[in-house]
Design an enzyme around this catalytic site. Structure first.
Site, PDB file in Angstrom:
ATOM      1  N   SER A 146      -8.914  -1.876  -7.023  1.00  0.00           N
ATOM      2  CA  SER A 146      -8.579  -1.438  -5.626  1.00  0.00           C
ATOM      3  C   SER A 146      -7.189  -2.029  -5.132  1.00  0.00           C
ATOM      4  O   SER A 146      -6.741  -2.902  -5.680  1.00  0.00           O
ATOM      5  CB  SER A 146      -9.785  -1.937  -4.640  1.00  0.00           C
ATOM      6  N   TYR A 159     -15.111  -8.851  -1.804  1.00  0.00           N
ATOM      7  CA  TYR A 159     -14.719  -7.855  -2.309  1.00  0.00           C
ATOM      8  C   TYR A 159     -13.140  -7.814  -2.818  1.00  0.00           C
ATOM      9  O   TYR A 159     -12.877  -7.715  -3.943  1.00  0.00           O
ATOM     10  CB  TYR A 159     -14.836  -6.527  -1.344  1.00  0.00           C
TER      11      TYR A 159
END
Length: 256
Positions: A146, A159
């Site tokens: 990401s 995350y």
């Protein structure tokens, strides 16, 4: 003009988190490029739906309900794919999740759950499939990271930590396995229209903030990520390894 180096005819791929969103799009995209695909996810119903699309394209779909955070289930799914196909050419580590908590509110259980799902599962899948690819002396591993792995975002510390770790894991595996002709790369998406982002993107203020730092001024559509995935899975990327390809509309050159 036809480019045969992008052809996945005769290839067998494993895609985790293949029941919806990015994982489903990549699995179907691989089938469109000619590959047979082993579909891994916890929810059998979702991967059965993905399998229908793949089989309509004339490709084989192996439906393997799997908890990719469980080593025994990972080993079983890899073994069943190898038994059915005789080889594994491509692995896509896509399974992932998030719990959006502020750093001081993160619980031990949240930390463990996100790490297990996003990071540990990708390592276990890579380890089990990597053994096979090293023996074959060929293979492609693609991990979905990401932009949060390189830019600080509102997505949360856990995350972000997992996505940054996936980028470094990609480099290290590429370094170790390059001599065995195994290419290991990652893709770093920004916001894409998926069931997981639907609620967030419905917030006009949040959407405005996202678009304001995205040079292409739009949210990613699922076909936007299929092309890069096919490139990294195909012979077209045979001299590319250890890289993270950011599919982000230019977001990481701007900041948020």
């Amino acid at each position: 003009m036809y480019l045969p180096s992008f052809d996945l005819q005769g290839k067998t791929a494993i895609v985790t988190g293949a029941g919806r969103g990015i994982g489903r799009a990549i699995a179907i995209g691989f089938a469109e490029a000619g590959a047979d695909v082993a579909l891994l996810a916890r929810t059998e119903k979702d991967i059965k739906e993905t399998a229908v699309h793949i089989e309509k394209l004339g490709r084989k779909a192996f439906i393997l309900p799997t908890d990719v955070t469980d080593r025994v289930q990972v080993q079983a799914a890899v073994a069943r794919t190898l038994e059915a196909a005789g080889k594994i050419d491509i692995l896509v580590n896509n399974a992932g999740m998030n719990i959006r908590s502020k750093a001081l509110d993160v619980t031990d259980q949240e930390w463990k759950t996100i790490l297990d799902t996003n990071l540990t599962s990708a390592f276990m899948m890579s380890q089990e499939v990597g053994k096979i690819m090293k023996e074959q002396r060929t293979g492609k591993i693609i991990t979905i990271s990401s932009v949060a792995g390189t830019v600080a975002l509102r997505t949360g510390v856990v995350y972000a930590a997992t996505k940054a770790a996936l980028i470094q894991m990609t480099k290290t595996l590429a370094f170790e396995w390059g001599k065995n002709n195994v290419q290991v790369n990652a893709i770093g998406p920004w916001y894409f229209k998926t069931p997981l982002t639907e609620k967030l993107l419905a917030d006009e203020s949040y959407l405005h903030d996202i678009l304001s730092v995205t040079p292409l001024n739009r949210i990613g559509e699922l076909p936007d990520i299929v092309g890069p995935a096919v490139f990294l899975a195909s012979n077209a990327s045979n001299y590319v390894t250890g890289q993270t390809l950011f599919v982000d509309g230019g977001m990481t050159i701007n900041g948020f």
